[in-house]
Design a protein around this motif. Sequence first.
Motif, short mmCIF file in Angstrom:
data_model
loop_
_atom_site.label_atom_id
_atom_site.label_comp_id
_atom_site.label_asym_id
_atom_site.label_seq_id
_atom_site.Cartn_x
_atom_site.Cartn_y
_atom_site.Cartn_z
N HIS A 79 0.87 -1.18 0.00
CA HIS A 79 0.00 0.00 0.00
C HIS A 79 0.91 1.23 0.00
O HIS A 79 1.66 1.46 0.96
CB HIS A 79 -0.88 -0.02 1.26
CG HIS A 79 -1.91 1.07 1.30
ND1 HIS A 79 -2.90 1.12 2.27
CD2 HIS A 79 -2.12 2.15 0.51
CE1 HIS A 79 -3.66 2.18 2.06
NE2 HIS A 79 -3.19 2.84 1.00
N GLU A 105 -2.66 -1.40 -3.21
CA GLU A 105 -3.45 -0.24 -2.79
C GLU A 105 -2.66 1.04 -3.00
O GLU A 105 -1.45 1.07 -2.81
CB GLU A 105 -3.84 -0.33 -1.31
CG GLU A 105 -4.78 -1.46 -0.95
CD GLU A 105 -5.16 -1.42 0.52
OE1 GLU A 105 -5.95 -0.52 0.91
OE2 GLU A 105 -4.65 -2.26 1.29
N HIS A 144 -7.81 4.48 -3.40
CA HIS A 144 -8.67 5.09 -2.40
C HIS A 144 -8.90 6.57 -2.70
O HIS A 144 -8.08 7.21 -3.37
CB HIS A 144 -8.03 4.97 -1.01
CG HIS A 144 -7.89 3.57 -0.52
ND1 HIS A 144 -8.94 2.86 0.01
CD2 HIS A 144 -6.82 2.74 -0.49
CE1 HIS A 144 -8.53 1.65 0.36
NE2 HIS A 144 -7.25 1.55 0.06
#
Length: 238
Positions: A79, A105, A144
């Motif tokens: 991530h 991510e 995100h």
Amino acid sequence: MHLFYSPILEPHHTQFVLSEEESKHAIRVLRLEATQLVYLIDGRGGWYSAEILDPHPKRTILTILHVEQDYKKSNYHLHVAVAPTKNIDRIEWFLEKATEIGIQEITPIISEHSERKDVKIDRLNKVVVSAMKQSLKAYMPLVHPATSFTQFLKDTQLEDERIKCIAHCEDGEKKYLNQLCTAGGRYIILIGPEGDFSSNEISQALNAGYKPVSLGNSRLRTETAALAACLEISLLNR
């Protein structure tokens, strides 16, 4: 090899209808015909082989021949939280290359020195989908929504099983990623904006359990630093 993406694909499907956009590309651009073999990905690890049943430019119908789950699944989870650059093309370049190399991510983080305060997630997702297809991957990285640096630290404070690192330019003792990270792990790496993280943000991250890391002696652009981190983690897990 002709590869198409659809997030609504399911392993139990015996037939599937491509979206209008993918159908148009398959029939008008690629000029595919009935009985030709194509491949599909669902972004969740499913790799499907299929045959064209009805080559319609708006609703091409496919017969699913075979499904492979967990196709080339990574043995690690990365991530990267990166400050979006003033020139958004640079972050899009990073997303493209990181997807090709391997990442799970991405979170755009807004820090004190950030010159860009907003990003268009839909556009970033299109870049990721294109790179996923180009590199023949079955997993789509999760992008995100943009969040503040402070909020990101709060959101990840309970993830003790992850190796958490922050790359910054201030003086101090730092280690390289391969000295902190072990193969097969779960990692979070913070990459700052063009003006670097502020001293206050660095202190916040260290207090939250993030370890300071060096990406080498060269002064790197934000997107280059983020990609260097991805590459080093990928090589560690090769």
